[in-house]
Design an enzyme around this catalytic site. Sequence first.
Site, PDB file in Angstrom:
ATOM      1  N   MET A  77      40.539  55.234  21.884  1.00  0.00           N
ATOM      2  CA  MET A  77      40.816  53.808  21.990  1.00  0.00           C
ATOM      3  C   MET A  77      39.827  53.056  22.882  1.00  0.00           C
ATOM      4  SD  MET A  77      43.218  53.806  19.910  1.00  0.00           S
ATOM      5  CE  MET A  77      43.722  52.086  19.993  1.00  0.00           C
ATOM      6  N   ARG A  78      38.564  53.422  22.769  1.00  0.00           N
ATOM      7  CA  ARG A  78      37.515  52.694  23.484  1.00  0.00           C
ATOM      8  C   ARG A  78      36.378  52.380  22.512  1.00  0.00           C
ATOM      9  NH1 ARG A  78      36.844  52.687  28.961  1.00  0.00           N
ATOM     10  NH2 ARG A  78      34.591  52.866  28.762  1.00  0.00           N
ATOM     11  N   HIS A 137      39.905  55.032  10.288  1.00  0.00           N
ATOM     12  CA  HIS A 137      40.574  53.742  10.538  1.00  0.00           C
ATOM     13  C   HIS A 137      41.700  53.560   9.526  1.00  0.00           C
ATOM     14  CE1 HIS A 137      40.981  49.631  11.913  1.00  0.00           C
ATOM     15  NE2 HIS A 137      41.032  49.250  10.653  1.00  0.00           N
ATOM     16  N   GLU A 162      26.953  50.035  15.938  1.00  0.00           N
ATOM     17  CA  GLU A 162      27.177  49.217  17.127  1.00  0.00           C
ATOM     18  C   GLU A 162      28.204  48.114  16.905  1.00  0.00           C
ATOM     19  OE1 GLU A 162      23.441  47.879  18.664  1.00  0.00           O
ATOM     20  OE2 GLU A 162      22.596  49.907  18.711  1.00  0.00           O
ATOM     21  N   GLU A 205      45.122  60.074   6.155  1.00  0.00           N
ATOM     22  CA  GLU A 205      44.104  60.270   7.190  1.00  0.00           C
ATOM     23  C   GLU A 205      43.863  61.757   7.416  1.00  0.00           C
ATOM     24  OE1 GLU A 205      44.510  58.136  10.912  1.00  0.00           O
ATOM     25  OE2 GLU A 205      45.700  56.583   9.938  1.00  0.00           O
TER      26      GLU A 205
END
Length: 200
Positions: free
Chosen positions: A89-90, A108, A141, A173
């Site tokens: 979660m970063r 995702h 990015e 997933e």
Amino acid sequence: MTRLGILLSGRGSNFEAIAFNVAAGKLPVKIAVVISNRPDARGLEKARAHGFPAVCIPSKGVPREEYDMRLVAELKAHDVDLVCLAGYMRLLSPCFIHEFPMRVLNIHPALLPSFPGLDAQEQALQHGVKVSGCTVHFVDENLDAGPIVLQAAVPVVDDDTADSLAARILREEHRIYSEAIALVASGKYRIEGRRVIRET
């Protein structure tokens, strides 16, 4: 054999699915290290229970680029070839991406480019879509914007909640993440623009 570095922040269910497929001989890679930015991440306990090296590098109060360089150093110390985000979660900084160009995968819970970022299932319900799903993509990015490796569709039903939809997406997933890792590890693909094309 491709050496995976798995980054997680929580329960580690996608990590467990990958570990199961590795143990079953369905995924010909080695899990070299599991790293979390949170000391209380249940995924770390699961990694240790499976016998994998499990490392916590706490991120609280650490500037993003400084933290990411610590992360890079730990991954390189374990000779990691491919980084897999499994509920991490970063946001990764450009300096991290430059160290592992097109060697970072993320999963995702939406059919990108729809519904990037947080609360993807809730976004899907609010928009009234009839089909959602999940996406494995290379990390660049930009947020949830790298070339797409695999996707799986999941129908949205009328009485879905964010939690019920998330649970059905999670099953997909667990299936496609290992498939995507196997493809990337095989090297039998090429990237043309934003397209990931399988090669025979």
